[in-house]
Design a protein around this motif. Structure first.
Motif, PDB file in Angstrom:
ATOM      1  N   ASP A 135      12.339  -0.412  -9.865  1.00 57.26           N
ATOM      2  CA  ASP A 135      12.607   0.696 -10.611  1.00 57.26           C
ATOM      3  C   ASP A 135      13.859   1.092 -10.694  1.00 57.26           C
ATOM      4  O   ASP A 135      14.615  -0.042  -9.927  1.00 57.26           O
ATOM      5  N   GLU A 154      15.463   0.653  -7.122  1.00 56.52           N
ATOM      6  CA  GLU A 154      15.741  -0.679  -6.620  1.00 56.52           C
ATOM      7  C   GLU A 154      16.458  -1.107  -6.424  1.00 56.52           C
ATOM      8  O   GLU A 154      16.774  -2.534  -5.693  1.00 56.52           O
ATOM      9  N   ASP A 186      10.635  -4.408  -4.092  1.00 57.12           N
ATOM     10  CA  ASP A 186       9.815  -3.431  -4.365  1.00 57.12           C
ATOM     11  C   ASP A 186       9.221  -2.496  -3.060  1.00 57.12           C
ATOM     12  O   ASP A 186       8.245  -2.728  -3.093  1.00 57.12           O
ATOM     13  N   GLN A 187       9.470  -2.017  -2.822  1.00 56.86           N
ATOM     14  CA  GLN A 187       9.551  -1.165  -1.662  1.00 56.86           C
ATOM     15  C   GLN A 187       7.852  -0.450  -2.019  1.00 56.86           C
ATOM     16  O   GLN A 187       7.858  -0.226  -0.759  1.00 56.86           O
ATOM     17  N   ASP A 188       7.852   0.136  -2.827  1.00 56.58           N
ATOM     18  CA  ASP A 188       6.461   0.533  -2.953  1.00 56.58           C
ATOM     19  C   ASP A 188       5.194  -0.024  -3.556  1.00 56.58           C
ATOM     20  O   ASP A 188       4.132   0.503  -4.060  1.00 56.58           O
ATOM     21  N   GLY A 189       5.991  -1.532  -3.392  1.00 56.01           N
ATOM     22  CA  GLY A 189       4.653  -2.095  -4.064  1.00 56.01           C
ATOM     23  C   GLY A 189       3.582  -2.336  -5.156  1.00 56.01           C
ATOM     24  O   GLY A 189       2.851  -2.518  -5.118  1.00 56.01           O
ATOM     25  N   ASN A 190       4.555  -1.363  -6.314  1.00 55.38           N
ATOM     26  CA  ASN A 190       3.832  -1.218  -7.178  1.00 55.38           C
ATOM     27  C   ASN A 190       4.403  -2.492  -8.537  1.00 55.38           C
ATOM     28  O   ASN A 190       3.570  -1.886 -10.012  1.00 55.38           O
TER      29      ASN A 190
END
Length: 235
Positions: free
Chosen positions: A181, A184, A173-177
């Protein structure tokens, strides 16, 4: 308990089937003979419960209804799971299972009384509820899938403990949201395939991804849904 019979399990079943029919003074049915011819001399075949139901002579074999269109692919199955796990609890309880069976039987043009539906629900729980907790987890209900379509069997060998799973989720979860997606998930699955070549085949990556994303909420795969596939422990 892996969802199919193979090897010695299959050989033992065939032997017992032949002995039981002989003891009852019955010959093998044509379907049984074809089954024995196909699997009797090999130990590398696999057969799931729905495939097996097709050769067993029962007056009212409701397992055959699961051959309808609704469960013809892993993606369809995952969408069905998402629909009937309406409270997103991670399992289907007896009432949700009853609704699932009712819709499935109606789709097979089979009208049944409520008492019979209750009986079918109880039978399903006895057959598939491996840990006897009165509800079905995703992997338990997945036994309704034909073996060749059951990608979840492949993931049994790559299950993570809760700590490993949480670390992996946060990494991908690279964008930490808070959700993963499709891109990912693609990266996560590629790495899993590379690390687990015996269980997972990278040529099936697209199928894995499509099936898992069927659990997502509008393209957002949250932690609880991905845990159904990868996590061996509750978070």
């Amino acid at each position: 308990g892996n969802g199919f019979m193979d090897g010695k399990e299959l050989q033992n079943f065939i032997q017992e089937l032949q002995q039981a029919r002989k003891k009852a003074g019955l010959d093998l049915t044509p379907e049984m003979k074809a089954f024995v011819d196909q699997y009797g001399k090999t130990t590398d075949g696999k057969i799931g419960i729905v495939e097996l139901a097709q050769v067993l002579p029962t007056e009212e074999n409701f397992l055959l209804f699961f051959r309808c269109q609704q469960l013809k692919s892993s993606e369809d199955f995952m969408q069905t799971w998402r629909k009937y796990d309406s409270d997103h609890s991670g399992f289907i309880d007896s009432e949700e299972l009853k609704s699932f069976l009712k819709d499935l039987l109606q789709k097979a043009n089979k009208q049944i009384e409520d008492s019979k539906l209750t009986e079918y629900t109880e039978i399903m729980l006895r057959m598939f509820d491996a840990n006897n907790d009165g509800k079905l987890e995703l992997t338990e209900l997945a036994r309704l899938l034909p073996v060749q379509e059951n990608f979840l069997i492949k993931f049994q060998g790559v299950k993570m403990c809760a700590k490993e799973f949480n670390n992996a989720f946060e990494m991908y979860d690279q964008d930490g949201n808070g959700y993963i997606d499709e891109n990912e998930l693609d990266a996560l699955l590629k790495d899993l395939c590379e690390k687990n070549k015996k269980e997972l085949d990278i040529t099936n990556l697209a199928t894995y991804k499509k099936s898992i994303m069927a659990l997502s909420d509008g393209g957002k795969l949250y932690r609880a849904e991905l845990a159904l596939i990868l996590c061996a422990e509750e978070n």
